[in-house]
Design a protein around this motif. Structure first.
Motif, PDB file in Angstrom:
ATOM      1  N   ASP A  49      -2.529   2.655  -0.108  1.00 58.68           N
ATOM      2  CA  ASP A  49      -2.126   3.454  -1.176  1.00 58.68           C
ATOM      3  C   ASP A  49      -3.026   2.669  -1.948  1.00 58.68           C
ATOM      4  OD1 ASP A  49      -0.778   5.258  -0.306  1.00 58.68           O
ATOM      5  OD2 ASP A  49       0.835   4.511  -0.936  1.00 58.68           O
ATOM      6  N   TYR A  50      -3.013   0.732  -2.509  1.00 59.45           N
ATOM      7  CA  TYR A  50      -4.138   0.791  -3.470  1.00 59.45           C
ATOM      8  C   TYR A  50      -5.338   0.622  -3.133  1.00 59.45           C
ATOM      9  CZ  TYR A  50      -6.178  -3.151  -5.765  1.00 59.45           C
ATOM     10  OH  TYR A  50      -6.288  -4.007  -6.817  1.00 59.45           O
ATOM     11  N   LEU A  51      -5.817   0.983  -1.928  1.00 56.69           N
ATOM     12  CA  LEU A  51      -7.390   0.472  -1.716  1.00 56.69           C
ATOM     13  C   LEU A  51      -7.734   1.883  -1.467  1.00 56.69           C
ATOM     14  CD1 LEU A  51      -7.062  -1.431   1.376  1.00 56.69           C
ATOM     15  CD2 LEU A  51      -8.269  -1.947  -0.754  1.00 56.69           C
ATOM     16  N   LYS A  52      -6.856   2.907  -1.394  1.00 58.34           N
ATOM     17  CA  LYS A  52      -7.394   3.865  -2.101  1.00 58.34           C
ATOM     18  C   LYS A  52      -7.960   3.828  -3.302  1.00 58.34           C
ATOM     19  CE  LYS A  52      -4.383   7.480   1.380  1.00 58.34           C
ATOM     20  NZ  LYS A  52      -2.937   7.837   1.457  1.00 58.34           N
ATOM     21  N   THR A  53      -7.564   3.907  -4.114  1.00 63.97           N
ATOM     22  CA  THR A  53      -8.458   4.416  -5.772  1.00 63.97           C
ATOM     23  C   THR A  53      -9.502   3.688  -5.400  1.00 63.97           C
ATOM     24  OG1 THR A  53      -7.464   1.896  -5.830  1.00 63.97           O
ATOM     25  CG2 THR A  53      -5.890   3.552  -5.991  1.00 63.97           C
ATOM     26  N   TYR A  54      -9.825   2.755  -4.418  1.00 61.34           N
ATOM     27  CA  TYR A  54     -11.082   2.437  -4.528  1.00 61.34           C
ATOM     28  C   TYR A  54     -12.200   3.108  -4.144  1.00 61.34           C
ATOM     29  CZ  TYR A  54      -9.989  -2.528  -6.035  1.00 61.34           C
ATOM     30  OH  TYR A  54      -9.002  -3.073  -6.531  1.00 61.34           O
ATOM     31  N   ALA A  55     -11.817   4.557  -2.817  1.00 58.04           N
ATOM     32  CA  ALA A  55     -11.929   4.911  -2.486  1.00 58.04           C
ATOM     33  C   ALA A  55     -12.791   6.695  -3.884  1.00 58.04           C
ATOM     34  CB  ALA A  55     -11.967   6.194  -1.384  1.00 58.04           C
ATOM     35  N   GLU A  56     -11.673   6.879  -4.760  1.00 60.37           N
ATOM     36  CA  GLU A  56     -11.204   7.648  -6.153  1.00 60.37           C
ATOM     37  C   GLU A  56     -12.149   7.213  -7.118  1.00 60.37           C
ATOM     38  OE1 GLU A  56      -7.458   7.529  -5.811  1.00 60.37           O
ATOM     39  OE2 GLU A  56      -7.261   9.585  -4.577  1.00 60.37           O
TER      40      GLU A  56
END
Length: 212
Positions: A49-56
């Motif tokens: 979930d944390y790493l998804k923020t870098y995609a968004e």
């Protein structure tokens, strides 16, 4: 020394490309951050979930280091500070630094057998390049502060302060934004003091920076 004399490759990912390596980077982070000084007892679902923020996040980047085999051996992250954890932006704003002017280098992880091969410099080179390309002149990151007599501190532990200083980063006094995670061996999260470092990409600075 690394297990091969062949130079590893470095690549920069952004946007949806980050989603393809979520699990790989998440597992790498959990493994590397388990060691001192972070002692992070990580959770795969949280990491995803944390790493998804870098995609968004527009402007965010994930830098990968790959061995000649293609295996991911290291990863580094960065994003505009205003897109990262809100307590960080708040801490900077409250101390007279506009979060919209700061590019935040979040974390770097690298397998121990590949350290001392210049990959740490490559991670900073790529993140600083991303900052310049987007018009940022200030880059910042933070590191956990542990007591000098911490019982889990290895006898051969060497802090990275000298490496960061040579890169042009200076300690930023006056800004506090504790982070919480569960240490190895603990049953609940505890707050950790974090030391911030900053660098201006448009000039060199000496000594310690102070907020305001």
């Amino acid at each position: 020394m690394p297990p091969s004399a062949t130079q590893p490759t470095i690549e920069r990912l952004a946007g949806d490309a980050v989603l393809d390596v979520l699990d790989t980077v998440a597992r790498l982070r959990i493994s590397v951050f388990r060691a001192y000084p972070y002692l992070y007892d990580g959770d795969l679902e949280y990491e995803r979930d944390y790493l998804k923020t870098y995609a968004e996040s527009k402007g965010a980047v994930v830098i990968l280091a790959r061995a000649p085999s293609g295996d991911v051996i290291g990863a580094s992250t960065a994003a505009p500070l205003s897109d990262h954890q809100p307590q960080l932006a708040k801490a900077f704003a409250e101390n007279g630094i506009d979060p919209n002017e700061v590019f935040y280098c979040a974390e770097s992880v690298l397998l121990p057998e590949w350290r001392g091969y210049g990959i740490g410099h490559a991670f900073f080179d790529e993140r600083e390049a991303a900052a310049r390309e987007q018009g940022y002149s200030i880059v910042s990151f933070c590191g956990v502060v542990r007591p000098a007599d911490h019982p889990m501190k290895p006898d051969d532990y060497k802090p990275l302060d000298g490496f960061w200083t040579k890169r042009g980063y200076r300690v930023l006094k006056g800004i506090e934004a504790p982070m919480s995670w569960r240490d190895v061996g603990d049953t609940q999260e505890t707050k950790k003091p974090m030391q911030f470092w900053m660098r201006r990409l448009d000039r060199d600075d000496d000594g310690v920076w102070s907020a305001r």
